[in-house]
Design a protein around this motif. Structure first.
Motif, mmCIF file in Angstrom:
data_model
loop_
_atom_site.group_PDB
_atom_site.id
_atom_site.type_symbol
_atom_site.label_atom_id
_atom_site.label_comp_id
_atom_site.label_asym_id
_atom_site.label_seq_id
_atom_site.Cartn_x
_atom_site.Cartn_y
_atom_site.Cartn_z
ATOM 1 N N ARG A 138 0.849 -1.210 0.000
ATOM 2 C CA ARG A 138 0.000 0.000 0.000
ATOM 3 C C ARG A 138 0.877 1.250 0.000
ATOM 4 O O ARG A 138 1.774 1.384 0.837
ATOM 5 N N PHE A 139 0.596 2.156 -0.945
ATOM 6 C CA PHE A 139 1.385 3.392 -1.041
ATOM 7 C C PHE A 139 1.047 4.329 0.114
ATOM 8 O O PHE A 139 -0.113 4.504 0.471
ATOM 9 N N TYR A 140 2.094 4.914 0.693
ATOM 10 C CA TYR A 140 1.925 5.819 1.838
ATOM 11 C C TYR A 140 2.662 7.126 1.512
ATOM 12 O O TYR A 140 3.868 7.248 1.750
ATOM 13 N N PRO A 141 1.945 8.113 0.929
ATOM 14 C CA PRO A 141 2.607 9.360 0.512
ATOM 15 C C PRO A 141 3.124 10.153 1.697
ATOM 16 O O PRO A 141 2.598 10.065 2.814
ATOM 17 N N LYS A 142 4.168 10.939 1.442
ATOM 18 C CA LYS A 142 4.791 11.691 2.523
ATOM 19 C C LYS A 142 3.857 12.754 3.104
ATOM 20 O O LYS A 142 4.010 13.172 4.256
ATOM 21 N N GLU A 143 2.858 13.192 2.310
ATOM 22 C CA GLU A 143 1.890 14.158 2.825
ATOM 23 C C GLU A 143 1.079 13.555 3.960
ATOM 24 O O GLU A 143 0.799 14.241 4.971
ATOM 25 N N ASP A 144 0.690 12.299 3.810
ATOM 26 C CA ASP A 144 -0.056 11.626 4.879
ATOM 27 C C ASP A 144 0.828 11.426 6.102
ATOM 28 O O ASP A 144 0.369 11.528 7.246
ATOM 29 N N ALA A 145 2.102 11.131 5.868
ATOM 30 C CA ALA A 145 3.026 10.893 6.976
ATOM 31 C C ALA A 145 3.221 12.153 7.805
ATOM 32 O O ALA A 145 3.180 12.106 9.045
ATOM 33 N N ILE A 146 3.430 13.293 7.145
ATOM 34 C CA ILE A 146 3.672 14.530 7.888
ATOM 35 C C ILE A 146 2.420 14.986 8.616
ATOM 36 O O ILE A 146 2.486 15.572 9.698
ATOM 37 N N ASN A 147 1.240 14.707 8.045
ATOM 38 C CA ASN A 147 -0.008 15.101 8.701
ATOM 39 C C ASN A 147 -0.236 14.383 10.025
ATOM 40 O O ASN A 147 -0.981 14.872 10.882
ATOM 41 N N GLU A 148 0.391 13.217 10.203
ATOM 42 C CA GLU A 148 0.279 12.509 11.476
ATOM 43 C C GLU A 148 0.962 13.270 12.604
ATOM 44 O O GLU A 148 0.678 13.032 13.780
ATOM 45 N N PHE A 149 1.883 14.174 12.262
ATOM 46 C CA PHE A 149 2.598 14.961 13.270
ATOM 47 C C PHE A 149 1.951 16.329 13.501
ATOM 48 O O PHE A 149 2.450 17.118 14.297
ATOM 49 N N LYS A 150 0.846 16.591 12.797
ATOM 50 C CA LYS A 150 0.241 17.925 12.851
ATOM 51 C C LYS A 150 -0.148 18.326 14.270
ATOM 52 O O LYS A 150 0.101 19.467 14.691
ATOM 53 N N ASP A 151 -0.742 17.404 15.003
ATOM 54 C CA ASP A 151 -1.210 17.738 16.354
ATOM 55 C C ASP A 151 -0.075 17.774 17.375
ATOM 56 O O ASP A 151 -0.214 18.387 18.440
#
Length: 299
Positions: free
Chosen positions: A89-102
């Motif tokens: 499953r592809f996991y784009p870096k945009e999704d990865a960085i959004n996990e650190f948003k909070d």
């Protein structure tokens, strides 16, 4: 055929004539079958849970920085071709960085978002057999465009060790209880033979073959095994459902319903019970069949 029918009837009659020992044998054999079946079902459930944990224990494969979208697609296709890979499953870096948003201050997050995102694109992969984890990782690292892997080989090794340990313990229990069952059945048949030693002595004296003498006792052992198997299947159902219900009251796990394995368990119990009964009868009679009529009586 009439002689064969007579021998079959004698086997059934012997069970009734020695019903106390027969009941004792059935109780012991039922206990052995239930314990064996329970051990095996628990083992299967644990292995299923370990496999489930292993398959959800996904590994992250990071793509080299600067790879284009087309290159990333090709990397994913090459990963899918590898043995022991069940999902990619592809996991784009945009999704990865959004996990650190909070967890990041807003100013810092804005600084590392968009074109300034320092994280690489990645693929989330799951494996079929964790015992092949290291070999699979080596194959993944050889794929062109793969930069690094979030290696979880230690966890994979532990899960594999747990699965193997459960299998070994289950096998040991099955072997031990099978030996006990054979011993009990053999003693029951031996007791029956002792009570009928005069009849056996007469048959041997008039030239009865070993097969003629043996058949009623083999039938007796097989019938005892069959009855034990039927009762054991019912008892195992009650025990298994009770144990799984108690386990699920503490820990929610996905267990195998007994209805899914009822026919297999019942069939295995019947085959195993009858084979144990027949073999127990066979080994308990070898001594007597080597004797002549008067030797059986000790004359």
């Amino acid at each position: 055929m009439s002689g064969f029918g007579y021998l079959i009837r004698e086997g059934f009659r012997s069970i009734w004539s020695n019903r106390i020992m027969s009941i004792a044998s059935i109780c012991v054999l039922v206990s052995c079958l239930v314990l064996t079946g329970a051990a095996e079902l628990i083992s299967v459930n644990i292995e299923k849970e370990v496999d489930s944990v292993g398959k959800t224990n996904e590994t992250t494969v990071y793509i080299k920085d600067g790879a284009s979208d087309l290159e990333a697609v090709y990397i994913g296709k090459n990963l899918e071709k590898l043995d022991n890979i069940t999902s990619v499953r592809f996991y784009p870096k945009e999704d990865a960085i959004n996990e650190f948003k909070d967890s990041l201050p807003e100013a810092v997050f804005e600084n590392v978002n968009g074109d300034n995102n320092p994280l690489p694109d990645a693929y989330i992969i799951a494996m079929d057999d964790l015992s092949k984890y290291d070999q699979t990782i080596d194959a993944i690292l050889k794929v062109d465009g793969v930069d690094s892997i979030n290696n979880r080989s230690e966890l994979a090794r532990k899960l594999t060790d747990i699965s193997n340990l459960v299998s070994y313990i289950s096998l040991a229990i099955v072997v031990a209880l099978t030996i006990i069952s054979l011993f009990i059945i053999a003693n029951t048949i031996r007791t029956t033979m002792y009570s009928r030693r005069f009849e056996i002595s007469i048959m041997k004296s008039v030239g009865a073959t070993n097969a003629f003498v043996r058949l009623p006792f083999v039938v007796e052992g097989m019938v005892l095994g069959f009855i034990s198997a039927v009762i054991g299947t019912g008892v195992l159902y009650v025990v298994y459902e009770g144990v799984m219900s108690a386990v699920n009251s503490f820990v929610k796990i996905s267990t195998i319903p007994f209805s899914d394995v009822c026919l297999q368990v019942g069939g295995i119990f019947i085959i195993a019970g009858m084979l144990i009964g027949a073999f127990g009868s066979f080994i308990s009679m070898r001594k007597y069949l080597k004797m002549e009529g008067n030797e059986i009586l000790g004359w």
